[in-house]
Design an enzyme around this catalytic site. Structure first.
Site: not given
Length: 509
Positions: A79, A167, A169, A225
């Site tokens: 892009c 795009h 993705e 985490d």
């Protein structure tokens, strides 16, 4: 060292998504701001330039120094990245008559192009730009077009440099992964070997080298985490990792005891510290959400520091920082800029003279879970919903008291247990209850009541940046509401929050 793809962030809202797609191919990648391009080395096999909210025609548009990259390793401009290549090397980009946004189809493509190999004619792609390429430099070769965009994709002659105006993705580009696979696995010749177990083995080796015989302290929260961080460190240094689990008085019902038992069963060197009263004293009379957060943060640091000083020879503080925290703390101007401050990035007070170790700071949340699974961590622990650091204190609107915490713990327990019993827990990204600062009239038996209102909240999301409310079955909501009103003394009304983020946030405070 692993081969990798370098992603240069020009501010696109989709930059992290590019990285996630690269990682789905089991290839390691890193995101760096467009104006802080690291020096190339043999591990960097290719470069992707992201999109941007800026126009290449703007005076302050991102400018990239590509001299060390172009023609030397494969380069893909997406892009804005594609338009920048055209503008920088002699072509022309102009404002489009109509903003080219949404679905489009590739009406023509060069099937012999290595980038377009396997992409079908009429493949749906996603456009999101206000400018368009009207003239390409003479050495740029057209390789794909849509009905409205002639230069949908191009290649620079004699180089493995490509540009695409769509795009690949995003989900709406149906064959976008084919294009990314062509670029990453074929053109960049990356090995698809960046797996969870590779990460575990490499990280343990690196931690042993980094930490030597030093001792490390880690504040466990019960979340995914910090748990994965603890297990990784334990593999590397064993009992020289000292875990501290603090009860701040605003955890979920029985959470302190349950999580502590779970950690001990995992063989972690852990100490539980019940500091509830210190937190209640600090929260007394505070109604402002930010003041409550700061009070909890301050007392946690005090308690943690007290405990850390009881351990001899501690040199390091471990944190469960993950990659989005790192990206957003250094992101460029644009939609990818940080929306919230992150407690794990730069949050260490000056008086704690410890070095920082962050074993997960290259992983996304879903990757942390996969690494945890590869190490054999219990699936129930890995599947836990996110829970705010200030706990139930920011789900109690107004001041916090022991009685309010008791009420909310009971309500929250019935709601969460109900989700589990009905097989709904894993379909929800985050759920919880809020205790509202209002009372309502009700009838219980033959008596009039005037008691508290609670709001239930359940959202679906991938990263918490955006979220939508979950359409829980009416029958389930009716059952949970009935249980809460009948079993939790002090509550006579239950409501369900149907707000999305944005404009609302997930938490109420």
């Amino acid at each position: 060292m692993q081969n990798m793809i370098l992603i240069l962030d020009c501010g696109s809202q989709y930059t992290q998504l590019i990285a996630r797609r690269v990682r789905e191919l089991n290839v390691y990648c890193e995101i760096h701001p467009y104006d802080k391009i690291p020096e190339l080395n043999s591990n960097i096999k290719g470069v992707i330039i992201s999109g941007s909210p800026a126009s290449v025609r703007d005076e302050d548009a991102p400018q990239l120094d590509l001299d060390a990259i172009r023609g030397k390793i494969p380069l893909l401009g997406v892009c804005y990245g594609a338009q920048y290549l055209v503008q920088k090397y002699g072509g022309k980009v102009e404002a489009s008559d109509s903003r080219e946004y949404g679905r489009a189809n590739l009406k023509s493509l060069d099937a012999t192009s290595p980038l377009m190999k396997g992409m079908p004619i009429n493949s749906q792609v996603w456009m999101s730009h206000g400018d368009t390429i009207v003239q390409m430099p003479s050495n740029f070769e057209l390789i794909a077009s849509t009905e409205d965009v002639e230069a949908a994709a191009f290649k620079i002659a004699g180089e493995t440099t490509y540009g695409i105006q769509f795009h690949p993705e995003v989900y709406h580009s149906k064959d976008g992964m084919i294009l990314l696979q062509n670029f990453i696995l074929e053109l960049c010749q990356c090995e698809a070997d960046w797996t969870p177990m590779y990460f575990v083995d490499e990280t343990v080796v690196n931690l042993k080298a980094q930490l030597g015989n030093d001792h490390v302290v880690l504040g466990l929260s019960g979340g995914v985490d910090s748990t994965v961080t603890a297990v990784l460190l334990s593999k590397a240094i064993g009992d020289r990792l000292h875990c501290i689990f603090v009860n701040n008085g605003v955890l979920r019902k029985n959470e302190f005891e349950q999580v502590l038992d779970q950690y001990k069963e995992m063989g972690l060197n852990i100490k539980g510290v019940d500091a509830s009263d210190r937190f209640y004293d600090a929260l007394a009379g505070l109604s402002d959400p930010e003041k409550k957060r700061k009070a909890i943060g301050r007392v946690f640091i005090e308690v943690f520091d007290d405990e850390a000083h009881k351990i001899k020879n501690v040199d390091w503080l471990a944190q469960g920082t993950i990659y989005p925290d790192v990206i957003e703390s250094v992101s460029v101007k644009g939609p990818s800029v940080t929306i919230k401050s992150h407690h794990n990035v730069g949050g260490l007070p000056d008086f704690m003279k410890l070095k920082i170790v962050e074993p997960l700071n290259t992983l996304f949340k879903d990757e942390v879970r996969r690494v945890g699974k590869a190490m054999g961590i219990d699936a129930e622990l890995l599947g836990r919903h996110p829970f705010p650091g200030p706990g139930l204190a920011i789900r109690i609107i107004g001041d916090v008291t022991k009685e309010k915490v008791r009420i909310l713990q009971e309500v929250d327990h019935l709601f969460i247990q109900g989700l589990k019993d009905h097989g709904l827990y894993d379909k929800v990204w985050q759920a919880g209850a809020m205790l509202l600062p209002v009372q309502s009239v009700g009838v219980m038996g033959d008596e009039r009541t005037y008691e508290k209102v609670v709001a239930l909240r359940a959202v679906e999301s991938t990263d918490g940046m955006t979220a939508d409310w979950v359409h829980l079955p009416y029958e389930f909501l009716a059952e949970v509401s009935n249980k809460i009103i009948n079993r939790v003394k002090g509550v006579n009304r239950v409501v369900y929050d149907i707000s999305s983020k944005p404009p609302a946030t997930i938490e109420w405070e």
